[in-house]
Design an enzyme around this catalytic site. Sequence first.
Site, PDB file in Angstrom:
ATOM      1  N   ASP A   1       0.995  -0.992   0.016  1.00  0.00           N
ATOM      2  CA  ASP A   1       0.109  -0.075  -0.020  1.00  0.00           C
ATOM      3  C   ASP A   1       0.701   1.342  -0.102  1.00  0.00           C
ATOM      4  O   ASP A   1       1.735   1.632   0.862  1.00  0.00           O
ATOM      5  CB  ASP A   1      -0.908  -0.053   1.363  1.00  0.00           C
ATOM      6  CG  ASP A   1      -1.723  -1.116   1.181  1.00  0.00           C
ATOM      7  OD1 ASP A   1      -2.436  -1.490   0.183  1.00  0.00           O
ATOM      8  OD2 ASP A   1      -2.325  -1.415   2.267  1.00  0.00           O
TER       9      ASP A   1
ATOM     10  N   ASP B   1     -13.474  -3.515  -2.119  1.00  0.00           N
ATOM     11  CA  ASP B   1     -13.287  -3.446  -0.675  1.00  0.00           C
ATOM     12  C   ASP B   1     -14.806  -3.376  -0.227  1.00  0.00           C
ATOM     13  O   ASP B   1     -15.938  -2.759  -0.549  1.00  0.00           O
ATOM     14  CB  ASP B   1     -13.235  -1.896  -0.654  1.00  0.00           C
ATOM     15  CG  ASP B   1     -11.645  -1.627  -1.101  1.00  0.00           C
ATOM     16  OD1 ASP B   1     -10.822  -2.566  -0.888  1.00  0.00           O
ATOM     17  OD2 ASP B   1     -11.337  -0.476  -1.305  1.00  0.00           O
TER      18      ASP B   1
END
Length: 265
Positions: A11, A130
Amino acid sequence: MLAHRIIPCLDVRQGRVVKGVKFVDIVDAGDPADCAAAYDAQGADELVFLDITASHERRGIVGSLVERVARVLSIPFTVGGGIAEIDEIRDILRAGADKVSLNSSVLKRPALIEEAAGRFGCQCVVVAIDARRKQDGTYEVFKNGGRIPTGRDVVAWAREAERLGAGEILLTSMDRDGTRDGYEIELTRRITEAVGIPVIASGGCGSADHVAEVLQRGGASAALAASIFHFGVLSVPQLKNYLAAKHIPVRPVTATEAGPLRAEA
């Protein structure tokens, strides 16, 4: 039976690898190219690079950073974050990525999945989802780095993504992300039972047992993890050896085991 893949995730925010809990409480975890090189040496099967603020900030991914990471890798490399146009997909692939991960952009314009699959092949198109559990037990899709609810049902969206040409689903439980409490098995199983394409499970990995569980009970084709690798809780070779001992098919480790990427947790 096909070998399950172990996939470290980078990330990235402002050019650095970071990790948070439930998409917040972000801490630094290192340089992207250094982390990528270490995971390649450890025997990771693939690597995922996600620019976690690109969609929210309405900007593209920095191509030079993608190129720098790609140069140190010999394994497949997926890049995601803020990719919204066919030309952007082309540029990311030219920069060295093998696949692109599409999330917010395809929720806004699902036809982009079909266009990308038609031009570059389904194998290049990963749809990232998500998800957050609702009080009624169903799961809702979120966008813009988990900031905005969409009202879409996760199972229905996964099926639509597959129909449009997605080659894989990258499924992240927002409720488990960064907690190290284990993957959300029920969520993963609902998606793996609903689609015929590979599902990469993400969010909540804290131990080798968690990975074994999501591969066996959740039906995932691959397990993605970040903090346990970044902070030296577990190495890729340790995890693969554990899974192999439990007769879970994984590609054998051939590289010398590397040490933890950071000394502190």
